[in-house]
Design a protein around this motif. Structure first.
Motif, PDB file in Angstrom:
ATOM      1  N   ARG A  88      47.249  42.675  42.903  1.00  0.00           N
ATOM      2  CA  ARG A  88      46.082  42.469  42.042  1.00  0.00           C
ATOM      3  C   ARG A  88      44.939  43.418  42.361  1.00  0.00           C
ATOM      4  NH1 ARG A  88      48.384  38.009  43.903  1.00  0.00           N
ATOM      5  NH2 ARG A  88      49.161  36.439  42.425  1.00  0.00           N
ATOM      6  N   ASN A  89      45.132  44.277  43.361  1.00  0.00           N
ATOM      7  CA  ASN A  89      44.078  45.190  43.806  1.00  0.00           C
ATOM      8  C   ASN A  89      42.810  44.433  44.178  1.00  0.00           C
ATOM      9  OD1 ASN A  89      45.220  47.716  43.965  1.00  0.00           O
ATOM     10  ND2 ASN A  89      44.777  48.248  41.843  1.00  0.00           N
ATOM     11  N   LEU A  90      42.962  43.444  45.037  1.00  0.00           N
ATOM     12  CA  LEU A  90      41.836  42.639  45.492  1.00  0.00           C
ATOM     13  C   LEU A  90      41.691  42.741  47.006  1.00  0.00           C
ATOM     14  CD1 LEU A  90      42.294  39.326  43.429  1.00  0.00           C
ATOM     15  CD2 LEU A  90      40.747  41.237  42.943  1.00  0.00           C
ATOM     16  N   LEU A  91      40.449  42.670  47.460  1.00  0.00           N
ATOM     17  CA  LEU A  91      40.160  42.537  48.883  1.00  0.00           C
ATOM     18  C   LEU A  91      40.096  41.056  49.211  1.00  0.00           C
ATOM     19  CD1 LEU A  91      37.386  45.201  49.598  1.00  0.00           C
ATOM     20  CD2 LEU A  91      39.671  45.143  50.576  1.00  0.00           C
ATOM     21  N   LEU A  92      40.835  40.629  50.229  1.00  0.00           N
ATOM     22  CA  LEU A  92      40.824  39.239  50.664  1.00  0.00           C
ATOM     23  C   LEU A  92      40.138  39.160  52.020  1.00  0.00           C
ATOM     24  CD1 LEU A  92      43.070  39.312  48.464  1.00  0.00           C
ATOM     25  CD2 LEU A  92      44.224  37.516  49.769  1.00  0.00           C
ATOM     26  N   LEU A  93      39.162  38.284  52.122  1.00  0.00           N
ATOM     27  CA  LEU A  93      38.378  38.128  53.335  1.00  0.00           C
ATOM     28  C   LEU A  93      38.599  36.736  53.899  1.00  0.00           C
ATOM     29  CD1 LEU A  93      35.094  39.716  51.975  1.00  0.00           C
ATOM     30  CD2 LEU A  93      36.788  40.816  53.424  1.00  0.00           C
ATOM     31  N   LEU A  94      38.905  36.669  55.190  1.00  0.00           N
ATOM     32  CA  LEU A  94      39.123  35.401  55.873  1.00  0.00           C
ATOM     33  C   LEU A  94      37.880  35.030  56.662  1.00  0.00           C
ATOM     34  CD1 LEU A  94      41.041  33.116  56.884  1.00  0.00           C
ATOM     35  CD2 LEU A  94      41.744  34.685  58.703  1.00  0.00           C
ATOM     36  N   ASP A  95      37.442  33.803  56.496  1.00  0.00           N
ATOM     37  CA  ASP A  95      36.275  33.307  57.226  1.00  0.00           C
ATOM     38  C   ASP A  95      36.646  32.054  58.016  1.00  0.00           C
ATOM     39  OD1 ASP A  95      33.692  34.904  56.376  1.00  0.00           O
ATOM     40  OD2 ASP A  95      34.927  34.682  54.589  1.00  0.00           O
ATOM     41  N   GLN A  96      37.614  32.183  58.882  1.00  0.00           N
ATOM     42  CA  GLN A  96      38.103  31.121  59.773  1.00  0.00           C
ATOM     43  C   GLN A  96      38.755  29.967  59.017  1.00  0.00           C
ATOM     44  OE1 GLN A  96      34.981  30.082  62.585  1.00  0.00           O
ATOM     45  NE2 GLN A  96      35.655  31.719  63.937  1.00  0.00           N
TER      46      GLN A  96
END
Length: 641
Positions: A88-96
């Motif tokens: 999907r050309n997305l940036l995925l960010l994890l916040d714990q």
């Protein structure tokens, strides 16, 4: 040059193998160091600075703060990991405990809570006292073939597979990593990076003061690991296209490039870090990274909101710096913590010249002998009586030449390069080889007519004075074999209290660093004495009168001497204080001590040094004994948390 295991090690000089030595208090210091001199940046391609070596171009137009459509900051904003959804050309960010989805140009798409369906993963690691919070997820990777995500629970050293909504995938991947190295509060699994879409192997990093880069298979079995050169690593990304690792250090705001074998290739400075030069007090912490099409994506905390920064990083030019030979990885195999000290000059001196002890054939024969025991790490001695066992080009340093060298007769280490042959052969056999640099000019050489090397003859005022009143070591003076030497009556070792001596040492270390060794192992015996600048600075600091005698056993005096040495190690060379480790030397003459050391030392994860191959040769069945110890070392259990 590989500084991945550049650590400082302390131990005794052939005394009780379980005693630890601290600086000058005992008088023997052995250390392996990572160079940090500013002027050394252009000297050798492999030098690593903890804060990074090369700046990267930040693509400001592509950087963005993580904000919601109304302009308010997305919260939480720690952004502890980053991956790219290539479908999907997305940036995925994890916040714990949450996942946020953004477009590559910074537009918010959506966010979800992890395990929001109530199906929480079970506790899989540690005893009842080991902390456990399911939402503390610090690693993230996209699995394209299944359109799923891998998340790593930091306290559990466990990787789980979740769907696009952050919930556990039924029958999905579950990997509990084997953790034989030391871990404790604050030392956790941070970033993760699968080597392929089948996740046949997966890399992870452990943060804190003992930063580890490790690889496990799908069963969690540890395949290899090595220590990072930087503090507090926070994420790792495996670039499949080039078969290299990118490792992020969030406190020093730097990225380091390694081969999977742990070979350092380059390090880069990010603009993320702010504030204190050490990075410990930076306002922005870089926590997650990814790489795609020549661009490096870095995410983390910002002052007002989370940040995503983009840098240009064409890896092709740095990957081309791979060494001629792949070095042996540090693995969970306990033999990686067994080290053999090897000095070809001692073999030739004691047993004469032969294909087993001298020349290219002798170098290979000795290394093969060590290899046959199962030991895969060698400290190769590069010095003899203050001179070098290879053709050195450093001004003020000597190459060892002697016309009557015991049973060897005349020797000339300038006529052939024993060091180069040793490095090539060790790496060809998959062994690690460290340059063993004895900084003591007189060690092993008192009594010879060439006890004073050319540096001491040019700088006589730098000789160490071991006795109060600025007097040299009487044994060194008495054993001086050349009555015509203009320096007769002086000591035979240069003191690190003088800048000229420090510079010579550093020049030699840098020369050795260019030889594609796996590290530099430094030995120092009583480097600071009663030299005039040392005495004067102590009297000024304590307000002592000029005629007041100094007690050599005064703890304040010993601490003052040690401060000079520690300043040289920590500030001039740049050894981080957390790289201090105990080192144990072992002789084979005491079977009970040998057995105790194998059990206690290897069980604690520390390295065990055989000092040295010459003594193994002298000992009846010495090589067979070492081989047996290595075999028994494999059964020693890992250190407990």
């Amino acid at each position: 040059m590989n500084w991945r295991r550049a650590i400082m090690q302390c131990g005794t000089d052939r005394v009780d193998c379980r005693r630890a030595v601290l600086g000058l208090a005992i008088g023997c210091l052995a250390c392996a160091v990572a160079l940090r001199l500013a002027e050394a940046r252009e000297f050798a391609a492999g030098l690593l600075l903890t804060s990074g070596r090369l700046p990267l171009e930040r693509l400001d137009a592509e950087c963005f703060g993580t904000t919601l459509p109304d302009g308010s900051p997305y919260a939480p904003s720690q952004h502890s990991a980053l991956t790219i959804d290539t479908k999907r050309n997305l940036l995925l960010l994890l916040d714990q405990h949450a996942l946020a989805f953004f477009t590559l140009d910074g537009k918010y798409v959506r966010d979800v809570l992890l395990f929001n369906d109530g199906n929480l993963p079970p506790k899989t690691f540690g005893d009842d006292h080991w902390r456990y919070r399911y939402q503390d997820c610090e690693g993230l990777a996209y699995r394209a073939s299944r359109d799923t995500l891998l998340v790593a629970m930091e306290d559990q050293y466990h990787v789980w597979e979740v769907d696009q909504n952050g919930n556990l995938v039924a029958g999905g991947l579950s990997i509990q990593a084997e953790v034989p190295f030391a871990h404790r509060w604050g030392a956790n699994m941070e970033g993760i990076a699968p080597v392929d879409d089948d996740v046949s192997k997966i890399w992870f990093v452990q943060e804190d003061n003992d930063p580890i880069i490790a690889c496990v298979d799908r069963s969690g079995r540890l395949l290899r690991w090595f220590r990072s050169d930087c503090d507090d690593v926070s994420d790792v990304f495996y670039v499949r296209e080039f078969d290299v690792l990118l490792v992020l250090s969030h406190m020093s705001a730097s990225v380091t490039l390694y081969t999977p074998e742990g070979q350092f290739l380059e390090s880069f400075i990010l603009r993320y870090g702010r504030g204190h030069p050490s990075g410990r007090y930076c306002l922005h912490k870089a926590e997650g990274l990814s790489w795609r099409d020549g661009k490096l994506y870095v995410a983390g905390e910002g002052e007002a909101c989370g940040l995503v920064e983009v840098y240009r990083l064409p890896l092709e030019q740095y990957v081309a710096r791979r060494p001629r030979h792949a070095t042996a990885p540090m693995t969970s195999d306990r033999s990686a913590n067994l080290v053999m000290h090897l000095s070809i000059s001692d073999f030739a001196q004691n047993w004469g010249k032969s294909d087993r002890t001298w020349g290219p054939a002798g170098v290979r024969s000795l290394l093969d002998r060590v290899f046959d025991t199962g030991i895969r790490v060698v400290n190769w001695r590069t010095t003899c009586s203050g001179a070098m066992n290879y053709p050195t080009r450093i001004e003020g340093a000597d190459t060892y030449r002697y016309e009557d060298f015991g049973k060897a007769g005349p020797v000339d280490f300038g006529s052939w390069d024993s060091f180069e042959i040793a490095v090539d052969h060790a790496h060809a056999r998959g062994m690690q080889i460290w340059a063993w640099y004895d900084q003591t000019d007189s060690h092993g050489g008192c009594g010879g007519p060439r006890v004073h090397n050319s540096f001491l003859r040019r700088h006589p005022y730098t000789t160490r004075c071991t006795e109060p009143g600025g007097q040299p070591n009487p044994i060194e003076v008495a054993e001086h074999g050349d009555p015509a030497c203009p320096l007769r009556g002086r000591g035979t070792q240069a003191s690190l209290a003088f800048a000229e001596v420090q510079q010579l040492r550093l020049n030699l270390i840098r020369e050795m660093a260019q030889r594609e060794v796996d590290g530099v192992y430094i030995v120092e015996y009583g480097a600071i004495g009663f030299e005039e600048p040392v005495v004067q600075s102590f009297r000024q600091a304590k307000g002592l009168a000029e005629n007041m005698a100094i007690d050599p056993t005064d703890p304040a005096w010993i601490a003052h001497q040690a401060e000079i040495l520690i300043d040289y190690l920590l500030n001039t060379i740049g050894v981080p204080p957390q790289r201090l480790h105990r080192r144990y030397e072992m002789l084979l003459s005491d079977p009970k001590a040998v057995e105790d050391v194998v059990q206690s030392t290897l069980g604690s994860g520390a390295a065990l040094h055989f000092d040295e191959a010459t003594n193994v040769e002298w000992t009846a069945r010495g090589w067979e004994t070492v081989k047996d110890l290595v075999a028994r070392g494999q059964s020693v259990g890992p250190p407990q948390p």
